[in-house]
Design a protein around this motif. Structure first.
Motif, PDB file in Angstrom:
ATOM      1  N   ILE A 266     -11.247  68.364  22.916  1.00  0.00           N
ATOM      2  CA  ILE A 266      -9.823  68.133  22.706  1.00  0.00           C
ATOM      3  C   ILE A 266      -9.220  69.363  22.042  1.00  0.00           C
ATOM      4  CG2 ILE A 266      -8.134  66.673  21.539  1.00  0.00           C
ATOM      5  CD1 ILE A 266     -10.311  64.426  21.664  1.00  0.00           C
ATOM      6  N   LYS A 267      -8.259  69.980  22.724  1.00  0.00           N
ATOM      7  CA  LYS A 267      -7.568  71.140  22.153  1.00  0.00           C
ATOM      8  C   LYS A 267      -6.424  70.666  21.270  1.00  0.00           C
ATOM      9  CE  LYS A 267      -8.607  74.604  25.637  1.00  0.00           C
ATOM     10  NZ  LYS A 267      -8.021  75.589  26.575  1.00  0.00           N
ATOM     11  N   THR A 268      -6.233  71.380  20.168  1.00  0.00           N
ATOM     12  CA  THR A 268      -5.192  71.036  19.211  1.00  0.00           C
ATOM     13  C   THR A 268      -4.608  72.314  18.619  1.00  0.00           C
ATOM     14  OG1 THR A 268      -4.722  69.903  17.124  1.00  0.00           O
ATOM     15  CG2 THR A 268      -6.947  70.777  17.393  1.00  0.00           C
ATOM     16  N   ASN A 269      -3.409  72.230  18.091  1.00  0.00           N
ATOM     17  CA  ASN A 269      -2.803  73.357  17.386  1.00  0.00           C
ATOM     18  C   ASN A 269      -2.994  73.234  15.879  1.00  0.00           C
ATOM     19  OD1 ASN A 269      -1.840  74.618  19.718  1.00  0.00           O
ATOM     20  ND2 ASN A 269      -0.006  73.331  19.722  1.00  0.00           N
TER      21      ASN A 269
ATOM     22  N   ASP B 201     -17.196  83.421  18.793  1.00  0.00           N
ATOM     23  CA  ASP B 201     -16.941  84.688  19.486  1.00  0.00           C
ATOM     24  C   ASP B 201     -16.117  84.508  20.751  1.00  0.00           C
ATOM     25  OD1 ASP B 201     -18.365  86.030  17.544  1.00  0.00           O
ATOM     26  OD2 ASP B 201     -20.226  86.078  18.706  1.00  0.00           O
ATOM     27  N   TYR B 202     -16.140  83.333  21.324  1.00  0.00           N
ATOM     28  CA  TYR B 202     -15.393  83.103  22.565  1.00  0.00           C
ATOM     29  C   TYR B 202     -13.925  82.757  22.305  1.00  0.00           C
ATOM     30  CZ  TYR B 202     -17.256  78.414  21.505  1.00  0.00           C
ATOM     31  OH  TYR B 202     -17.650  77.254  20.898  1.00  0.00           O
ATOM     32  N   GLY B 203     -13.474  82.934  21.042  1.00  0.00           N
ATOM     33  CA  GLY B 203     -12.053  82.847  20.749  1.00  0.00           C
ATOM     34  C   GLY B 203     -11.540  81.482  20.345  1.00  0.00           C
ATOM     35  N   MET B 204     -12.434  80.607  19.900  1.00  0.00           N
ATOM     36  CA  MET B 204     -12.003  79.274  19.477  1.00  0.00           C
ATOM     37  C   MET B 204     -12.448  78.994  18.044  1.00  0.00           C
ATOM     38  SD  MET B 204     -10.364  77.970  22.075  1.00  0.00           S
ATOM     39  CE  MET B 204     -10.230  76.236  21.718  1.00  0.00           C
ATOM     40  N   ARG B 205     -11.613  78.280  17.322  1.00  0.00           N
ATOM     41  CA  ARG B 205     -11.975  77.692  16.031  1.00  0.00           C
ATOM     42  C   ARG B 205     -12.152  76.208  16.335  1.00  0.00           C
ATOM     43  NH1 ARG B 205      -8.150  79.389  11.782  1.00  0.00           N
ATOM     44  NH2 ARG B 205      -9.708  81.033  11.568  1.00  0.00           N
ATOM     45  N   GLU B 206     -13.322  75.674  15.995  1.00  0.00           N
ATOM     46  CA  GLU B 206     -13.585  74.297  16.393  1.00  0.00           C
ATOM     47  C   GLU B 206     -14.598  73.616  15.482  1.00  0.00           C
ATOM     48  OE1 GLU B 206     -14.871  75.371  20.422  1.00  0.00           O
ATOM     49  OE2 GLU B 206     -16.895  74.751  19.884  1.00  0.00           O
ATOM     50  N   PHE B 207     -14.680  72.308  15.630  1.00  0.00           N
ATOM     51  CA  PHE B 207     -15.696  71.493  14.967  1.00  0.00           C
ATOM     52  C   PHE B 207     -16.016  70.336  15.897  1.00  0.00           C
ATOM     53  CE2 PHE B 207     -11.744  69.480  13.667  1.00  0.00           C
ATOM     54  CZ  PHE B 207     -12.029  68.124  13.703  1.00  0.00           C
ATOM     55  N   ALA B 208     -17.095  69.628  15.566  1.00  0.00           N
ATOM     56  CA  ALA B 208     -17.485  68.499  16.405  1.00  0.00           C
ATOM     57  C   ALA B 208     -17.980  67.350  15.542  1.00  0.00           C
ATOM     58  CB  ALA B 208     -18.569  68.914  17.393  1.00  0.00           C
ATOM     59  N   ILE B 209     -17.616  66.141  15.969  1.00  0.00           N
ATOM     60  CA  ILE B 209     -18.040  64.916  15.308  1.00  0.00           C
ATOM     61  C   ILE B 209     -18.614  63.964  16.359  1.00  0.00           C
ATOM     62  CG2 ILE B 209     -16.321  65.109  13.479  1.00  0.00           C
ATOM     63  CD1 ILE B 209     -14.689  62.933  15.008  1.00  0.00           C
ATOM     64  N   TYR B 210     -19.259  62.914  15.872  1.00  0.00           N
ATOM     65  CA  TYR B 210     -19.708  61.835  16.746  1.00  0.00           C
ATOM     66  C   TYR B 210     -18.823  60.623  16.493  1.00  0.00           C
ATOM     67  CZ  TYR B 210     -23.896  64.629  17.320  1.00  0.00           C
ATOM     68  OH  TYR B 210     -24.773  65.644  17.599  1.00  0.00           O
ATOM     69  N   ASP B 211     -18.438  59.932  17.552  1.00  0.00           N
ATOM     70  CA  ASP B 211     -17.703  58.686  17.355  1.00  0.00           C
ATOM     71  C   ASP B 211     -18.682  57.571  17.027  1.00  0.00           C
ATOM     72  OD1 ASP B 211     -18.745  57.629  19.754  1.00  0.00           O
ATOM     73  OD2 ASP B 211     -16.794  57.394  20.703  1.00  0.00           O
ATOM     74  N   ASN B 212     -18.199  56.365  16.873  1.00  0.00           N
ATOM     75  CA  ASN B 212     -19.049  55.240  16.497  1.00  0.00           C
ATOM     76  C   ASN B 212     -20.085  54.888  17.560  1.00  0.00           C
ATOM     77  OD1 ASN B 212     -16.608  54.207  17.955  1.00  0.00           O
ATOM     78  ND2 ASN B 212     -17.807  52.334  17.885  1.00  0.00           N
ATOM     79  N   ASN B 213     -19.895  55.349  18.788  1.00  0.00           N
ATOM     80  CA  ASN B 213     -20.833  55.088  19.883  1.00  0.00           C
ATOM     81  C   ASN B 213     -21.868  56.188  20.047  1.00  0.00           C
ATOM     82  OD1 ASN B 213     -19.411  52.667  21.119  1.00  0.00           O
ATOM     83  ND2 ASN B 213     -17.792  54.201  21.154  1.00  0.00           N
ATOM     84  N   GLY B 214     -21.682  57.299  19.328  1.00  0.00           N
ATOM     85  CA  GLY B 214     -22.564  58.443  19.476  1.00  0.00           C
ATOM     86  C   GLY B 214     -22.042  59.489  20.435  1.00  0.00           C
ATOM     87  N   TYR B 215     -20.837  59.289  20.989  1.00  0.00           N
ATOM     88  CA  TYR B 215     -20.245  60.296  21.863  1.00  0.00           C
ATOM     89  C   TYR B 215     -19.831  61.502  21.028  1.00  0.00           C
ATOM     90  CZ  TYR B 215     -19.892  56.690  25.476  1.00  0.00           C
ATOM     91  OH  TYR B 215     -20.182  55.739  26.397  1.00  0.00           O
ATOM     92  N   LEU B 216     -20.052  62.702  21.572  1.00  0.00           N
ATOM     93  CA  LEU B 216     -19.695  63.942  20.892  1.00  0.00           C
ATOM     94  C   LEU B 216     -18.242  64.288  21.199  1.00  0.00           C
ATOM     95  CD1 LEU B 216     -20.559  66.407  19.212  1.00  0.00           C
ATOM     96  CD2 LEU B 216     -21.319  67.468  21.348  1.00  0.00           C
ATOM     97  N   LEU B 217     -17.450  64.449  20.144  1.00  0.00           N
ATOM     98  CA  LEU B 217     -16.044  64.840  20.266  1.00  0.00           C
ATOM     99  C   LEU B 217     -15.876  66.199  19.633  1.00  0.00           C
ATOM    100  CD1 LEU B 217     -14.386  61.497  19.071  1.00  0.00           C
ATOM    101  CD2 LEU B 217     -15.038  62.138  21.400  1.00  0.00           C
ATOM    102  N   GLN B 218     -15.433  67.174  20.409  1.00  0.00           N
ATOM    103  CA  GLN B 218     -15.183  68.509  19.888  1.00  0.00           C
ATOM    104  C   GLN B 218     -13.671  68.732  19.837  1.00  0.00           C
ATOM    105  OE1 GLN B 218     -18.070  70.096  22.984  1.00  0.00           O
ATOM    106  NE2 GLN B 218     -18.150  71.682  21.412  1.00  0.00           N
ATOM    107  N   PHE B 219     -13.230  69.382  18.770  1.00  0.00           N
ATOM    108  CA  PHE B 219     -11.827  69.683  18.591  1.00  0.00           C
ATOM    109  C   PHE B 219     -11.704  71.188  18.415  1.00  0.00           C
ATOM    110  CE2 PHE B 219     -12.556  65.418  17.145  1.00  0.00           C
ATOM    111  CZ  PHE B 219     -11.483  64.705  17.675  1.00  0.00           C
ATOM    112  N   GLY B 220     -10.836  71.829  19.190  1.00  0.00           N
ATOM    113  CA  GLY B 220     -10.743  73.277  19.134  1.00  0.00           C
ATOM    114  C   GLY B 220      -9.323  73.800  19.230  1.00  0.00           C
ATOM    115  N   GLN B 221      -9.150  75.012  18.678  1.00  0.00           N
ATOM    116  CA  GLN B 221      -7.876  75.720  18.700  1.00  0.00           C
ATOM    117  C   GLN B 221      -8.163  77.185  18.985  1.00  0.00           C
ATOM    118  OE1 GLN B 221      -5.677  75.294  15.036  1.00  0.00           O
ATOM    119  NE2 GLN B 221      -4.010  76.607  15.722  1.00  0.00           N
ATOM    120  N   GLU B 222      -7.349  77.770  19.848  1.00  0.00           N
ATOM    121  CA  GLU B 222      -7.517  79.192  20.149  1.00  0.00           C
ATOM    122  C   GLU B 222      -7.206  80.017  18.897  1.00  0.00           C
ATOM    123  OE1 GLU B 222      -5.653  80.688  23.703  1.00  0.00           O
ATOM    124  OE2 GLU B 222      -6.000  78.775  24.731  1.00  0.00           O
ATOM    125  N   LEU B 223      -8.033  81.066  18.692  1.00  0.00           N
ATOM    126  CA  LEU B 223      -7.819  81.947  17.540  1.00  0.00           C
ATOM    127  C   LEU B 223      -6.676  82.903  17.816  1.00  0.00           C
ATOM    128  CD1 LEU B 223     -11.517  82.771  16.664  1.00  0.00           C
ATOM    129  CD2 LEU B 223      -9.911  81.433  15.305  1.00  0.00           C
TER     130      LEU B 223
END
Length: 111
Positions: A63-66, A89-111
């Motif tokens: 999921i991209k965000t500002n 290095d690929y130009g993103m600031r991001e983090f990742a969490i797991y939802d309650n089901n174990g699905y990986l959710l990544q959140f990123g913003q262009e640097l």
């Protein structure tokens, strides 16, 4: 369409932790659709014909965000963390969490 064995926990996680809105759901909570900022995610209870013991997905939802830093601050103490906020290095600031089901959710913003 993602599967969940605990639809009530999924509804709670996405609405209370991630601030999604539940746009529609079946009365028996076997299906629901959630949205936030133009993102829509649907969940259903597992299809009994597939007989999968837990939800599986080999990838992630990205999921991209500002506002990735603010989002990180609001979520870091409420979720299981895969990796913390980081610049890549690929130009993103991001983090990742797991939802309650174990699905990986990544959140990123262009640097």
């Amino acid at each position: 369409m993602l599967e969940s064995h605990d639809m009530q926990a999924t509804l709670t996680f996405y609405t209370k932790v991630l601030n999604f809105t539940c746009d529609a759901q079946f009365d028996d909570l076997s299906w629901l659709t959630l949205s936030k900022d133009g993102i829509e995610i649907m969940f259903s209870t597992p299809n009994p014909h597939r007989n999968i013991p837990k939800p599986i997905m080999s990838g992630s939802l990205y999921i991209k965000t500002n506002e990735v830093a603010a989002l990180w601050e609001s979520l870091k103490d409420q979720c299981e963390i895969c990796y913390p906020l980081e610049d890549f290095d690929y130009g993103m600031r991001e983090f990742a969490i797991y939802d309650n089901n174990g699905y990986l959710l990544q959140f990123g913003q262009e640097l």
